[in-house]
Scaffold this active site. Structure first.
Site, short mmCIF file in Angstrom:
data_model
loop_
_atom_site.label_atom_id
_atom_site.label_comp_id
_atom_site.label_asym_id
_atom_site.label_seq_id
_atom_site.Cartn_x
_atom_site.Cartn_y
_atom_site.Cartn_z
N ASP A 287 -3.37 -4.51 10.16
CA ASP A 287 -2.34 -4.05 9.23
C ASP A 287 -2.94 -2.94 8.37
O ASP A 287 -3.91 -3.15 7.65
CB ASP A 287 -1.90 -5.23 8.35
CG ASP A 287 -0.61 -4.95 7.59
OD1 ASP A 287 -0.32 -3.76 7.33
OD2 ASP A 287 0.09 -5.91 7.23
N ARG A 289 -1.17 -1.17 6.09
CA ARG A 289 -0.31 -0.89 4.94
C ARG A 289 -1.07 -1.00 3.62
O ARG A 289 -2.07 -1.70 3.52
CB ARG A 289 0.89 -1.85 4.92
CG ARG A 289 1.89 -1.59 6.04
CD ARG A 289 2.97 -2.64 6.05
NE ARG A 289 2.47 -3.96 6.44
CZ ARG A 289 3.23 -5.04 6.58
NH1 ARG A 289 4.53 -4.95 6.35
NH2 ARG A 289 2.70 -6.18 6.95
#
Length: 356
Positions: A287, A289
């Site tokens: 991930d 983000r």
């Protein structure tokens, strides 16, 4: 020129396929992402000291694991663009485990890490051709190439985001008539982010909030491969039913890797890989983000305590580390179907999502 402006110019140049120069303790080197490298550019840059810079995830996928986060692959002078692209991008022709004729070099430095960070910032495949040399600076000045300190690039990538409000207006929605859309623009390069306000949240009490990452395929196309579209609609409906709330729409497509790379990952999922495995094969982490953006938007709206609509504990940890009080977690169990069962099971097993 401010640091943010210099980095923004560098990222724009890399997306266009223009070489840039990074300078660090290792010296100076010309850098260009493999994805935007053109044959004529490769011919002009050829040098004995060329290196292909990959993430450790991508090197591992090529069966050449490294002990650091970045792999430095010596590139023979006669190597063609097709080989470089295949090494960088698994959606290109793969040459197999023996694809790297020379072992990766050790001790990646700031320059090599900065090259990867900048490629990620440009939402490109995280791989770059790096060409050092004593005449790099002179060449850069002669051809008006952008020059940046590697340390400056790394420091900029680690700075907390600080998006600023730009505009807002009433937007009645099918799921919530009392809607208002706020637009925030980063103080550096990058996309705008949005806050969808429902009703009039009371900042003195915990506000019902969702951090929703943009998903063009799920939110717009109604894709069945994920649960994003149903989560978006269910969250707004829940806020409408509660009387108020804020949905933060963060433009971090594909867990932060961008739509083009997300489609590459989808192609690999169709070949049997799960979400996490596909990201790793591309050279990304599980991930990518940055949920600090969500905390920054909440602060701009005067919200310091929330009831968070989420199944993802990582969002809770990040908001709390940024000084936002998460008074309660509100589960959001919607959208499971035959097309996304494996996707959701992978989120639970490998990313810790609370889906049981």
């Amino acid at each position: 020129m401010r640091s943010a402006e210099r980095v923004a110019r560098i990222v724009g140049d890399l997306r266009l396929g223009l070489p840039v120069v990074l300078a660090g303790e290792e010296g100076a080197a010309m850098v260009v992402p493999v994805e935007t490298l053109r044959p004529e550019r490769l011919e002009a840059m050829r040098d004995e000291g060329m290196e292909l810079i990959l993430t450790a995830r991508r090197a591992e996928a090529l069966h050449h694991p490294v002990a650091t986060d970045v792999a430095r692959i010596p590139v023979a002078r006669d190597v063609g663009l097709e080989w470089l692209q295949a090494m960088a991008d698994p959606s290109c022709s793969m040459a197999g485990p023996a694809a790297l004729p020379r072992a990766p070099r050790a001790a990646a430095g700031a320059l090599h890490r900065a090259a990867i960070r900048l490629a990620k910032s440009a939402e490109l495949v995280p791989a770059a051709l790096v060409v050092p040399g004593p005449d790099v600076m002179a060449t850069a000045l002669r051809h008006n190439l952008s020059i940046l300190s590697a340390e400056e690039a790394l420091l900029h990538s680690e700075q907390a985001p600080n998006p600023q409000p730009v505009s807002d207006a009433r937007v009645p929605m099918a799921a919530a008539a009392a809607g208002r859309l706020h637009v925030f623009r980063p103080d550096a390069h990058g996309p705008e982010h949005y806050a969808i306000q429902v009703g009039e949240p009371d900042p003195d009490r915990p506000v019902l909030v969702r951090l929703h990452s943009a998903c063009f395929t799920g939110d717009v196309l109604g894709s069945l491969k994920c649960d994003c579209g149903p989560q978006l609609q269910a969250a707004i409906a829940a806020m409408n039913e509660a009387g108020s709330g804020v949905l933060l729409y963060l433009n971090q497509e594909g867990r932060g890797i961008g739509l083009a790379n997300k489609m590459r990952a989808y192609g690999m999922q169709d070949q049997g890989l799960d979400t996490v495995e596909a990201n790793h094969r591309l050279g990304f982490e599980d991930d990518e983000r940055d949920f600090r953006i969500g905390a920054a938007l909440l602060r701009q709206m005067g919200i310091s305590q929330v009831k968070l609509l989420t199944n993802n504990p990582a969002k809770i940890r990040r908001l709390e580390s940024e000084g936002i009080t998460v008074a309660d977690r509100v589960p959001l169990m919607v959208g499971r179907g035959p097309e996304n069962t494996r996707y959701l099971d992978t989120k639970a097993a490998k990313s810790g999502h609370l889906l049981a």
